[in-house]
Structure formats: C-alpha cells, structure tokens
Write a protein that holds these residues in place. Structure first.
Motif, PDB file in Angstrom:
ATOM      1  N   GLN A  88       0.836  -1.204   0.000  1.00 15.63           N
ATOM      2  CA  GLN A  88       0.000   0.000   0.000  1.00 15.63           C
ATOM      3  C   GLN A  88       0.872   1.256   0.000  1.00 15.63           C
ATOM      4  O   GLN A  88       0.625   2.194  -0.745  1.00 15.63           O
ATOM      5  CB  GLN A  88      -0.927  -0.007   1.214  1.00 15.63           C
ATOM      6  N   THR A  89       1.910   1.253   0.816  1.00 19.96           N
ATOM      7  CA  THR A  89       2.811   2.395   0.906  1.00 19.96           C
ATOM      8  C   THR A  89       3.508   2.660  -0.423  1.00 19.96           C
ATOM      9  O   THR A  89       3.722   3.799  -0.808  1.00 19.96           O
ATOM     10  CB  THR A  89       3.860   2.147   2.017  1.00 19.96           C
ATOM     11  N   ARG A  90       3.835   1.581  -1.155  1.00 19.14           N
ATOM     12  CA  ARG A  90       4.540   1.715  -2.433  1.00 19.14           C
ATOM     13  C   ARG A  90       3.584   1.838  -3.622  1.00 19.14           C
ATOM     14  O   ARG A  90       4.032   1.990  -4.755  1.00 19.14           O
ATOM     15  CB  ARG A  90       5.461   0.512  -2.648  1.00 19.14           C
ATOM     16  N   GLY A  91       2.290   1.725  -3.376  1.00 17.17           N
ATOM     17  CA  GLY A  91       1.310   1.862  -4.444  1.00 17.17           C
ATOM     18  C   GLY A  91       1.340   0.728  -5.447  1.00 17.17           C
ATOM     19  O   GLY A  91       1.213   0.949  -6.650  1.00 17.17           O
ATOM     20  N   ILE A  92       1.483  -0.491  -4.953  1.00 19.39           N
ATOM     21  CA  ILE A  92       1.601  -1.664  -5.816  1.00 19.39           C
ATOM     22  C   ILE A  92       0.867  -2.832  -5.169  1.00 19.39           C
ATOM     23  O   ILE A  92       0.653  -2.837  -3.962  1.00 19.39           O
ATOM     24  CB  ILE A  92       3.098  -1.980  -6.080  1.00 19.39           C
ATOM     25  N   GLU A  93       0.469  -3.811  -5.965  1.00 17.42           N
ATOM     26  CA  GLU A  93      -0.171  -5.009  -5.418  1.00 17.42           C
ATOM     27  C   GLU A  93       0.839  -5.794  -4.570  1.00 17.42           C
ATOM     28  O   GLU A  93       2.031  -5.791  -4.888  1.00 17.42           O
ATOM     29  CB  GLU A  93      -0.657  -5.914  -6.558  1.00 17.42           C
ATOM     30  N   PRO A  94       0.393  -6.499  -3.521  1.00 15.04           N
ATOM     31  CA  PRO A  94       1.333  -7.300  -2.723  1.00 15.04           C
ATOM     32  C   PRO A  94       2.154  -8.281  -3.566  1.00 15.04           C
ATOM     33  O   PRO A  94       3.339  -8.486  -3.298  1.00 15.04           O
ATOM     34  CB  PRO A  94       0.426  -8.033  -1.732  1.00 15.04           C
ATOM     35  N   SER A  95       1.552  -8.843  -4.608  1.00  9.54           N
ATOM     36  CA  SER A  95       2.291  -9.783  -5.459  1.00  9.54           C
ATOM     37  C   SER A  95       3.377  -9.080  -6.277  1.00  9.54           C
ATOM     38  O   SER A  95       4.281  -9.726  -6.813  1.00  9.54           O
ATOM     39  CB  SER A  95       1.336 -10.520  -6.397  1.00  9.54           C
ATOM     40  N   GLY A  96       3.315  -7.738  -6.348  1.00  9.66           N
ATOM     41  CA  GLY A  96       4.311  -6.973  -7.079  1.00  9.66           C
ATOM     42  C   GLY A  96       5.528  -6.594  -6.253  1.00  9.66           C
ATOM     43  O   GLY A  96       6.515  -6.093  -6.779  1.00  9.66           O
ATOM     44  N   ILE A  97       5.471  -6.828  -4.949  1.00 11.79           N
ATOM     45  CA  ILE A  97       6.657  -6.634  -4.113  1.00 11.79           C
ATOM     46  C   ILE A  97       7.588  -7.812  -4.410  1.00 11.79           C
ATOM     47  O   ILE A  97       7.166  -8.968  -4.383  1.00 11.79           O
ATOM     48  CB  ILE A  97       6.297  -6.636  -2.610  1.00 11.79           C
ATOM     49  N   VAL A  98       8.847  -7.531  -4.708  1.00 11.93           N
ATOM     50  CA  VAL A  98       9.799  -8.596  -5.014  1.00 11.93           C
ATOM     51  C   VAL A  98      10.767  -8.747  -3.851  1.00 11.93           C
ATOM     52  O   VAL A  98      11.457  -7.796  -3.482  1.00 11.93           O
ATOM     53  CB  VAL A  98      10.574  -8.297  -6.320  1.00 11.93           C
ATOM     54  N   LYS A  99      10.786  -9.952  -3.280  1.00  9.64           N
ATOM     55  CA  LYS A  99      11.742 -10.278  -2.223  1.00  9.64           C
ATOM     56  C   LYS A  99      13.007 -10.812  -2.906  1.00  9.64           C
ATOM     57  O   LYS A  99      12.919 -11.650  -3.799  1.00  9.64           O
ATOM     58  CB  LYS A  99      11.187 -11.355  -1.290  1.00  9.64           C
ATOM     59  N   THR A 100      14.172 -10.323  -2.498  1.00  9.92           N
ATOM     60  CA  THR A 100      15.433 -10.838  -3.002  1.00  9.92           C
ATOM     61  C   THR A 100      15.999 -11.776  -1.949  1.00  9.92           C
ATOM     62  O   THR A 100      16.354 -11.349  -0.850  1.00  9.92           O
ATOM     63  CB  THR A 100      16.436  -9.701  -3.281  1.00  9.92           C
ATOM     64  N   ILE A 101      16.057 -13.063  -2.287  1.00 13.40           N
ATOM     65  CA  ILE A 101      16.522 -14.092  -1.362  1.00 13.40           C
ATOM     66  C   ILE A 101      17.917 -14.546  -1.791  1.00 13.40           C
ATOM     67  O   ILE A 101      18.133 -14.862  -2.962  1.00 13.40           O
ATOM     68  CB  ILE A 101      15.567 -15.309  -1.364  1.00 13.40           C
ATOM     69  N   VAL A 102      18.844 -14.590  -0.835  1.00  8.97           N
ATOM     70  CA  VAL A 102      20.186 -15.106  -1.100  1.00  8.97           C
ATOM     71  C   VAL A 102      20.167 -16.606  -0.837  1.00  8.97           C
ATOM     72  O   VAL A 102      19.732 -17.057   0.223  1.00  8.97           O
ATOM     73  CB  VAL A 102      21.241 -14.425  -0.203  1.00  8.97           C
ATOM     74  N   VAL A 103      20.631 -17.369  -1.827  1.00  6.19           N
ATOM     75  CA  VAL A 103      20.663 -18.830  -1.716  1.00  6.19           C
ATOM     76  C   VAL A 103      22.104 -19.292  -1.934  1.00  6.19           C
ATOM     77  O   VAL A 103      22.793 -18.793  -2.816  1.00  6.19           O
ATOM     78  CB  VAL A 103      19.713 -19.481  -2.762  1.00  6.19           C
ATOM     79  N   ARG A 104      22.522 -20.267  -1.110  1.00  5.62           N
ATOM     80  CA  ARG A 104      23.873 -20.823  -1.214  1.00  5.62           C
ATOM     81  C   ARG A 104      23.824 -22.152  -1.964  1.00  5.62           C
ATOM     82  O   ARG A 104      23.053 -23.040  -1.628  1.00  5.62           O
ATOM     83  CB  ARG A 104      24.450 -21.065   0.175  1.00  5.62           C
ATOM     84  N   ARG A 105      24.673 -22.250  -3.015  1.00  5.95           N
ATOM     85  CA  ARG A 105      24.839 -23.526  -3.722  1.00  5.95           C
ATOM     86  C   ARG A 105      26.002 -24.315  -3.159  1.00  5.95           C
ATOM     87  O   ARG A 105      26.010 -25.535  -3.218  1.00  5.95           O
ATOM     88  CB  ARG A 105      25.101 -23.288  -5.207  1.00  5.95           C
ATOM     89  N   GLY A 106      27.014 -23.628  -2.686  1.00  5.87           N
ATOM     90  CA  GLY A 106      28.211 -24.280  -2.159  1.00  5.87           C
ATOM     91  C   GLY A 106      29.112 -23.232  -1.529  1.00  5.87           C
ATOM     92  O   GLY A 106      28.718 -22.070  -1.379  1.00  5.87           O
ATOM     93  N   ASP A 107      30.322 -23.633  -1.181  1.00  2.00           N
ATOM     94  CA  ASP A 107      31.273 -22.700  -0.585  1.00  2.00           C
ATOM     95  C   ASP A 107      31.513 -21.538  -1.548  1.00  2.00           C
ATOM     96  O   ASP A 107      31.880 -21.758  -2.701  1.00  2.00           O
ATOM     97  CB  ASP A 107      32.599 -23.394  -0.279  1.00  2.00           C
ATOM     98  N   ASP A 108      31.302 -20.324  -1.082  1.00  2.00           N
ATOM     99  CA  ASP A 108      31.495 -19.113  -1.869  1.00  2.00           C
ATOM    100  C   ASP A 108      30.775 -19.182  -3.214  1.00  2.00           C
ATOM    101  O   ASP A 108      31.274 -18.708  -4.230  1.00  2.00           O
ATOM    102  CB  ASP A 108      32.989 -18.811  -2.061  1.00  2.00           C
ATOM    103  N   ASP A 109      29.596 -19.780  -3.227  1.00  2.00           N
ATOM    104  CA  ASP A 109      28.787 -19.895  -4.447  1.00  2.00           C
ATOM    105  C   ASP A 109      27.335 -19.597  -4.079  1.00  2.00           C
ATOM    106  O   ASP A 109      26.648 -20.444  -3.505  1.00  2.00           O
ATOM    107  CB  ASP A 109      28.926 -21.297  -5.049  1.00  2.00           C
ATOM    108  N   PHE A 110      26.922 -18.385  -4.387  1.00  2.00           N
ATOM    109  CA  PHE A 110      25.596 -17.915  -4.015  1.00  2.00           C
ATOM    110  C   PHE A 110      24.850 -17.448  -5.259  1.00  2.00           C
ATOM    111  O   PHE A 110      25.436 -17.276  -6.318  1.00  2.00           O
ATOM    112  CB  PHE A 110      25.712 -16.744  -3.026  1.00  2.00           C
ATOM    113  N   LEU A 111      23.563 -17.226  -5.108  1.00  2.00           N
ATOM    114  CA  LEU A 111      22.759 -16.632  -6.155  1.00  2.00           C
ATOM    115  C   LEU A 111      21.615 -15.874  -5.501  1.00  2.00           C
ATOM    116  O   LEU A 111      21.329 -16.068  -4.317  1.00  2.00           O
ATOM    117  CB  LEU A 111      22.217 -17.673  -7.138  1.00  2.00           C
TER     118      LEU A 111
END
Length: 165
Positions: free
Chosen positions: A44-67
């Motif tokens: 509401q504060t950003r004037g967008i639908e809740p589904s339009g908020i994008v969460k950026t999640i850090v995921v680890r694949r291995g040692d020093d290997d993230f995405l």
C-alpha cells in the motif's frame, strides 16, 4: 529515475543500489517510507499489489557460491523447483551475517543492484509482464520497475521457482 519522497541522508547500501540501478539504464521510481509491519502495508505504501513486491533471497549452492532468487511477495521459494532448475541436489539459505558479507546488505535491504559481487539471478516467472517493487539497499527504500526490464537488466534466468505463500 524519479523520486516520490523528499531527500534524506542515504545509507551506503542505498547509494550503491541506486547507482547500480542508474547504470542499468532501466526506468525506475524510488519510494521511501518508514517501517512497515506487513506485506500488505508495504504494498500500500509503495502503491503496488502485494504480489508486485519482489523479495530478493540469497541462496547458497556451495562454498562461496551464491545466487539471488527474486520471489513475488505473496509467494515462497519452491526448493524442489529451484534445485531442478539449477541441477543440484542441495541448496541452503545463509545466515544473516553471511548474507551481509556476500552482498553488502542487511537482511530486509538485499537487492542484486549494487551487491558486493555479481551473483547469478533467478527471477520467478511471475515477475516479468508487470510493475514490481524491489528493495533499494536500505530499510524503507524501494525501486518500482517494469518486471521484464528488471529480469533483462540482471540477466536473470526466468523460471517458475515459487509456490503460493
């Protein structure tokens, strides 16, 4: 770029994120707001639908290997779908300190724009084709962009990698 709030002292994270957004050449609008208590309030504060908020999640694949995985606000990562896409049998989420070490951002402010390292990006297939709001590197700072432009600017792999929340 346009900004819908008065200027305030920017944090290092915000400066890095917004500079990277500027360098990407995609159109964006910055919004700044105080603390929010829910996805609905943030939307509401950003004037967008809740589904339009994008969460950026850090995921680890291995040692020093993230995405980075970009997830619509009303959805959650589907670990089986993401593992299948990446061709791996194991993924994990780093703790908050590790996420900050590998991105330069605290949890709740993480964005691929201006990250300390350019990790690969996977964007859920529901992000292109609509306006979305992604974190701006500081609490209460976000950038609204076209989802297709976002995916293109980040050279994201676009795939169905989420389930309903």
């Amino acid at each position: 770029m346009s900004d819908d709030a008065p200027a305030q002292a920017a944090t290092d994270g915000e400066r890095r994120a917004l500079a990277a957004l500027e360098a990407s050449s995609i159109a964006f609008t910055v919004s700044r707001h105080g603390p929010v208590r829910s996805l609905a309030e943030a939307a509401q504060t950003r004037g967008i639908e809740p589904s339009g908020i994008v969460k950026t999640i850090v995921v680890r694949r291995g040692d020093d290997d993230f995405l980075f995985v970009l997830v619509p606000g009303d959805r959650t990562i589907s670990w089986p779908k993401l593992r299948a896409l990446l061709g791996v049998s194991r993924l994990s989420m780093p703790d908050a300190a590790t996420a900050k070490d590998v991105t330069g951002y605290e949890r709740g402010t993480i964005t691929p724009f201006g990250s300390l390292r350019d990790w690969p990006v996977v964007a859920d297939s529901r992000i292109p084709g609509r306006p979305v709001s992604i974190g701006g590197g500081a609490h209460g700072v976000a950038a609204t962009v076209d989802g297709a432009d976002l995916a293109k600017a980040l050279a994201a792999t676009v795939a169905d990698v989420t389930d309903p929340e």
